[in-house]
Design an enzyme around this catalytic site. Structure first.
Site, mmCIF file in Angstrom:
data_model
loop_
_atom_site.group_PDB
_atom_site.id
_atom_site.type_symbol
_atom_site.label_atom_id
_atom_site.label_comp_id
_atom_site.label_asym_id
_atom_site.label_seq_id
_atom_site.Cartn_x
_atom_site.Cartn_y
_atom_site.Cartn_z
ATOM 1 N N GLU A 25 0.659 -1.317 0.046
ATOM 2 C CA GLU A 25 -0.110 0.066 -0.003
ATOM 3 C C GLU A 25 0.843 1.256 -0.016
ATOM 4 O O GLU A 25 0.560 2.356 -0.651
ATOM 5 C CB GLU A 25 -0.819 0.077 1.126
ATOM 6 N N HIS A 28 1.568 2.181 -3.562
ATOM 7 C CA HIS A 28 0.486 3.030 -4.089
ATOM 8 C C HIS A 28 0.475 4.660 -3.581
ATOM 9 O O HIS A 28 0.417 5.530 -4.410
ATOM 10 C CB HIS A 28 -0.703 2.501 -3.889
#
Length: 376
Positions: A25, A28
């Site tokens: 994550e 991202h």
């Protein structure tokens, strides 16, 4: 035989999965920041928040009670899987320019692919560190011995033969031989063998054998009956270690893709699929075998996490990339209704797969047998 205390399984599972979800994550998130996109939420885990805070950029960082994944929700997203909010276009221009849907398709694709890419980079870093510290196995793919009655013996292989390739896949070190064979029981393999300057082609059919791990649990793998020569390890300079990590990561990705193709084509039973329960089991076992083993297992799971997320299934990063490819080619997004139905299908497929692998996991640790005995 080693014993694993029951409490170690969930702790080791969180120690493996938690950092990998964060790494994925964060890939991202950080690329989104570089692209000028505001992140509203960065979550490790799903469900109700058990811990959280908001930073000076307005991003809420939180930990959910269900530690089976995570997400980054960017400005303009309706939900955790980056479905656009219907109202994002009505935002003031200054805010709208920092939303995810307002970005050109190449930026959105870059942000999405950054998650799996970061998982691969993380694994490369781990494997490079192992190579630099402990060296690289360079045992040549030479037959050290042949098991009587094995497919290697039937094919006429003998000590000193060098395995050049298997089904066109080049074999550089003996470890490549195992990776090319152990997941192909019953398949006929075309093997190129060299001896005294002459090449020949032989056919080998790996057979399944049952072995026990250090914990006394049985597992199966395919073999052709070839014993390795004396092991050789070569030191790796720091500058070369990343190349070793990249090569090893690619070999694992390749093997993962081959195993997946076996599931898709029906050559491997879906019963062989593993899920979170088995990952927890393997994590606990790896933890008892030392920090190095646990870190190596983290690298393996990181590669698999990156690979799975690139599959072209809606809900996964690969599904988003497929829609962006459509948008780049057609110069317009896919119809909103088509995307909505695709994400519903993707959600149903992923939930179904999770139920199947969890069912398999529980069966592998004897849960269904115990229930059957209680009922009987």
């Amino acid at each position: 035989m080693l014993d694993v205390p029951l409490w170690l399984y969930p702790i080791a599972f969180l120690a493996v999965l938690g950092p990998l979800v964060f790494v994925h994550e964060y890939g991202h998130y950080i690329v989104g920041r570089w692209c000028g996109v505001k992140a509203d939420t960065f979550s490790i885990g799903f469900g109700r928040k058990i811990l959280g805070w908001t930073d000076k950029r307005g991003t809420e960082w939180k930990i959910g009670w269900l530690p089976l994944g995570g997400y980054v929700q960017f400005a303009g997203d309706r939900d955790a899987v980056s479905q656009p909010d219907a109202n994002w276009q009505a935002l003031p221009s200054a805010e709208k320019s920092h939303t995810f849907p307002a970005q050109p398709v190449w930026k959105r694709a870059l942000i999405v692919v950054a998650g799996p890419a970061t998982n691969f980079l993380f694994a490369i870093l781990i494997l490079a560190g192992f190579a630099w510290i402990g060296g690289q196995a360079v045992t040549p793919p030479v037959v050290g011995g042949v098991e009587a009655g094995s497919s290697a013996a039937t094919a006429g292989l003998r000590a000193g033969d060098r395995i050049v390739s298997i089904n066109g896949r080049e074999i550089e070190v003996f470890g490549d031989l195992r990776m090319a064979v152990e997941h192909r029981p019953g398949e006929r393999l075309e093997v190129r063998v060299a001896h005294d300057g002459q090449d020949r082609l032989v056919e080998l059919t790996p057979r399944l054998v049952r072995e026990k791990d250090p914990f006394g649990k049985e597992y199966t793998r395919a073999i052709v009956g070839i014993a390795p020569p004396p092991p050789q390890v070569q030191s790796v300079p720091l500058w070369e270690a990343p190349l070793v990590g990249i090569n090893q990561t690619w070999q694992i990705i390749r093997q993962t893709g081959e195993v997946l193709s076996q599931f898709v084509t029906g050559r491997r039973s879906i019963k062989d699929m593993n899920g979170p329960v088995k990952i927890a089991e393997f994590s606990g076992k790896a933890a008892t075998m030392g920090l190095a083993t646990l870190i190596g297992f983290v690298a393996l799971i990181s590669i698999n996490l990156g690979f799975i997320n690139l599959l072209p299934l809606p809900m996964l990063d690969g599904g988003h990339l497929a829609f962006y490819a459509y948008e780049a080619i057609r110069r317009r997004p896919a119809p909103a209704e088509a995307q909505e139905w695709a994400f519903r299908f993707g959600f149903l497929a992923i939930v179904t797969l999770m139920l199947v692998v969890t069912f398999n996991d529980l069966g592998s640790i004897g849960v269904w047998d115990r229930i059957a005995r209680l009922i009987g």
